[in-house]
Structures are given as C-alpha cells and as structure tokens.
Design an enzyme around this catalytic site. Structure first.
Site, PDB file in Angstrom:
ATOM      1  N   HIS A   1      11.799  36.935  50.834  1.00  0.00           N
ATOM      2  CA  HIS A   1      11.767  36.254  52.134  1.00  0.00           C
ATOM      3  C   HIS A   1      13.073  35.563  52.434  1.00  0.00           C
ATOM      4  O   HIS A   1      13.143  34.718  53.337  1.00  0.00           O
ATOM      5  CB  HIS A   1      10.617  35.231  52.176  1.00  0.00           C
ATOM      6  CG  HIS A   1       9.264  35.885  52.214  1.00  0.00           C
ATOM      7  ND1 HIS A   1       8.108  35.191  51.948  1.00  0.00           N
ATOM      8  CD2 HIS A   1       8.882  37.160  52.467  1.00  0.00           C
ATOM      9  CE1 HIS A   1       7.077  36.013  52.060  1.00  0.00           C
ATOM     10  NE2 HIS A   1       7.524  37.223  52.355  1.00  0.00           N
TER      11      HIS A   1
ATOM     12  N   CYS B   1      28.837  39.125  63.006  1.00  0.00           N
ATOM     13  CA  CYS B   1      29.561  40.114  62.173  1.00  0.00           C
ATOM     14  C   CYS B   1      28.762  40.586  60.969  1.00  0.00           C
ATOM     15  O   CYS B   1      29.263  41.343  60.130  1.00  0.00           O
ATOM     16  CB  CYS B   1      30.883  39.502  61.705  1.00  0.00           C
ATOM     17  SG  CYS B   1      30.701  38.248  60.418  1.00  0.00           S
TER      18      CYS B   1
HETATM   19  N1  APR Z   1       0.495  25.168  40.498  1.00  0.00           N
HETATM   20  C1  APR Z   1       0.040  26.434  40.778  1.00  0.00           C
HETATM   21  N2  APR Z   1      -0.378  26.808  42.008  1.00  0.00           N
HETATM   22  C2  APR Z   1      -0.313  25.887  42.995  1.00  0.00           C
HETATM   23  C3  APR Z   1       0.149  24.570  42.783  1.00  0.00           C
HETATM   24  C4  APR Z   1       0.571  24.229  41.469  1.00  0.00           C
HETATM   25  N3  APR Z   1       1.028  23.005  41.180  1.00  0.00           N
HETATM   26  N4  APR Z   1       0.074  23.902  43.973  1.00  0.00           N
HETATM   27  C5  APR Z   1      -0.423  24.772  44.880  1.00  0.00           C
HETATM   28  N5  APR Z   1      -0.665  25.958  44.297  1.00  0.00           N
HETATM   29  C6  APR Z   1      -1.190  27.182  44.907  1.00  0.00           C
HETATM   30  C7  APR Z   1      -2.231  26.945  45.987  1.00  0.00           C
HETATM   31  O1  APR Z   1      -3.529  26.929  45.393  1.00  0.00           O
HETATM   32  C8  APR Z   1      -2.039  28.157  46.887  1.00  0.00           C
HETATM   33  O2  APR Z   1      -2.869  29.237  46.476  1.00  0.00           O
HETATM   34  O3  APR Z   1      -0.108  27.813  45.534  1.00  0.00           O
HETATM   35  C9  APR Z   1      -0.574  28.562  46.669  1.00  0.00           C
HETATM   36  C10 APR Z   1       0.321  28.237  47.854  1.00  0.00           C
HETATM   37  O4  APR Z   1      -0.102  29.054  48.917  1.00  0.00           O
HETATM   38  P1  APR Z   1       0.720  29.020  50.288  1.00  0.00           P
HETATM   39  O5  APR Z   1       0.943  27.601  50.698  1.00  0.00           O
HETATM   40  O6  APR Z   1       0.036  29.976  51.209  1.00  0.00           O
HETATM   41  O7  APR Z   1       2.166  29.584  49.894  1.00  0.00           O
HETATM   42  P2  APR Z   1       2.559  31.098  49.647  1.00  0.00           P
HETATM   43  O8  APR Z   1       1.404  31.858  49.066  1.00  0.00           O
HETATM   44  O9  APR Z   1       3.826  31.101  48.888  1.00  0.00           O
HETATM   45  O10 APR Z   1       2.834  31.637  51.145  1.00  0.00           O
HETATM   46  C11 APR Z   1       3.323  32.959  51.241  1.00  0.00           C
HETATM   47  O11 APR Z   1       3.624  32.650  53.611  1.00  0.00           O
HETATM   48  O12 APR Z   1       4.196  31.311  55.351  1.00  0.00           O
HETATM   49  C12 APR Z   1       4.634  32.337  54.553  1.00  0.00           C
HETATM   50  O13 APR Z   1       6.891  32.803  54.130  1.00  0.00           O
HETATM   51  C13 APR Z   1       5.855  31.927  53.792  1.00  0.00           C
HETATM   52  O14 APR Z   1       6.535  32.703  51.595  1.00  0.00           O
HETATM   53  C14 APR Z   1       5.467  32.108  52.328  1.00  0.00           C
HETATM   54  C15 APR Z   1       4.273  33.036  52.417  1.00  0.00           C
END
Ligand code: APR
Length: 233
Positions: free
Chosen positions: A109, A120
């Site tokens: 991403h 450019c």
């Molecule tokens: N340890 C492990 N997991 C965790 C922790 C932690 N300390 N804290 C939160 N989580 C988990 C949550 O349970 C959740 O399932 O991390 C996940 C975060 O999910 P999202 O907030 O949806 O983030 P992500 O999955 O990376 O989103 C994917 O969505 O908006 C787009 O581009 C953005 O890259 C991002 C993509």
C-alpha cells in the site's frame, strides 16, 4: 525436520498498534475520524489536495515518532536467520519492519515516507510535510503526492506477492482484519498452493475461518513466540 521452506507473512495495522500507531477499524481508529472517501482516494486528492496532504503529513510525523515493537523485531530476527524464502508483505505504510532490521519487506500500500512526483514520476524518500507543496527534487515542479496506494488504485508488487504465495509452505497473517482486498484473499491463494495457514491477531478477523489455525492475543506476545517455534524446528 519440518518441511517448511518458504514463508509468506502478511502484516496489517495491528502489528504496529503497540508502537502507538492507530489502526483503521477500531473505535478510535483512523476511519472513525476521517471518511475514507475524503482522504484516501484519488478523487479526494483532486477535490481537496490540502486536506489529503495534511492527513498524510500527520501520519508521516506519527511514523517518524514511533518505534518498532517486539513483533517487528521478531520478524526481523526471522528474516536474518531464516535460510528459506521469506517475504513480509505489509499493508502498513510505516517503516517499522525496516527499522527493526527486516529486509525482505514489500509495502503493497506504499509508504508514508515516500513522495511521488505526478509531473515527472520520480519517487523520493520524504520525511517533511507535503501540504506546503515543496518542489520535486528531480523536476522542481510542485507536484508531489504521498507515495501511498489509495482506494481504487492498484496495490504494489502484486505479481511478486502471488508468485511467493504460489511457492509458500506457510502463510502467516499478523494484525489484519481481513476487511480489504486483495490482501484479504491471500490466505485462500496460499491454501490453494498447499501452504499451511496461521493467523496471529488480537481478535478473530473476518477471514479467521479460512485459516488452519488462529492464535488470539497481542502481536508483541504472539509473534516472538511463533518465531521462536519456527526457528527451533
Ligand atoms: N496485536 C495484534 N493484532 C491487533 C492488535 C495487536 N496489538 N491491535 C489490533 N489488532 C488487530 C485488530 O483485531 C484488527 O483485526 O489488527 C487488525 C487491524 O485491522 P484494521 O484496522 O482493519 O487494519 P488493516 O487490517 O491493516 O487494514 C487493511 O485497510 O484501510 C485500509 O489501507 C488500509 O492497509 C489498510 C487496510
């Protein structure tokens, strides 16, 4: 000797949560404060470039102020000591994997510390704000945007990612909700290629049922324990 040779790891915002970087879909998450369509699409950038640049200026500053946590360090140790193929595919735009010492990292991403010139096409490492429209070091045009993949844009490295998934013996997902494709589909591609699949997450994700095994807990605990296990085989 365990037959595992080739490992693909997918990381999401959850692996950086304990470094103080907000995730997206928690109550206090980034998408609770900002509408995706206002800050993370090409249309948003065309409509209100200053709003979008300020949103990423804040995230860039947050990344620079954050430190890798035990989970990032554990994956860097695995990268150093693992003699088979390894690819850390991250959805995160922070550089905490690299600052922990990992090298085999692919930012699908994009990166908060990257600027991309729309005049450019040059790409630069960037740590300063972009909302004051600085000139591109290559062409001097004031046309720099964050080198981030917005919704509706093609993620980076897809060919390399699917080639690695096709060869994987083990696919491990860390800290991602499984809410956004194509990343949410990687577990199926890995399973179809015969890989075992493991999810390390704080809560059950949308795709948990697709994994052979799910371990629930904070990444800073689960990831070092898992790396210890894999290196001890
Ligand atoms: N340890 C492990 N997991 C965790 C922790 C932690 N300390 N804290 C939160 N989580 C988990 C949550 O349970 C959740 O399932 O991390 C996940 C975060 O999910 P999202 O907030 O949806 O983030 P992500 O999955 O990376 O989103 C994917 O969505 O908006 C787009 O581009 C953005 O890259 C991002 C993509």
């Amino acid at each position: 000797m365990d037959a595992t040779r080739n490992i693909v790891i997918l990381t999401g915002a959850g692996i950086s949560a304990e470094s103080g970087l907000a995730t997206f879909r928690a109550e206090d998450g980034l998408w609770e404060e900002h509408r995706v369509e206002d800050v993370a699409t090409p249309e948003a950038f065309a409509r209100d470039p200053v709003l979008v640049q300020r949103f990423y200026d804040m995230r860039r500053a947050g990344v620079l102020a954050a430190q890798p946590n035990a989970a990032h360090h554990a994956l860097a140790r695995l990268d150093r000591d693992w003699t088979g193929d390894l690819l850390i595919v991250t959805q995160n735009i922070d550089d905490l994997h690299e600052r922990a010492g990992a090298h085999r990292v692919l930012h699908m991403h994009g990166e908060a510390l990257g600027a991309w010139c729309t005049a450019c096409d040059a790409r630069h490492r960037w740590t300063e704000p972009l909302s004051d429209n600085p000139p591109c070091p290559a062409c001097s045009e004031g046309a720099l945007r964050p080198d981030i993949v917005w919704f509706g844009e093609m993620p980076y490295g897809m060919e390399r990612i699917f080639a690695a998934l096709a060869d994987a013996d083990l696919f491990v997902s860390v800290g991602t909700s499984g809410a956004v494709y194509p990343a949410a589909g990687f577990v199926q591609a890995a399973a179809e290629a015969g890989a075992r699949t493991l999810e390390l997450n704080l809560d059950r994700s949308l795709g948990s049922r697709l994994f052979d095994e799910t371990r629930l807990g904070p990444a800073s605990t689960l990831v070092p324990a898992w790396v210890e296990e894999v290196l001890a085989r």
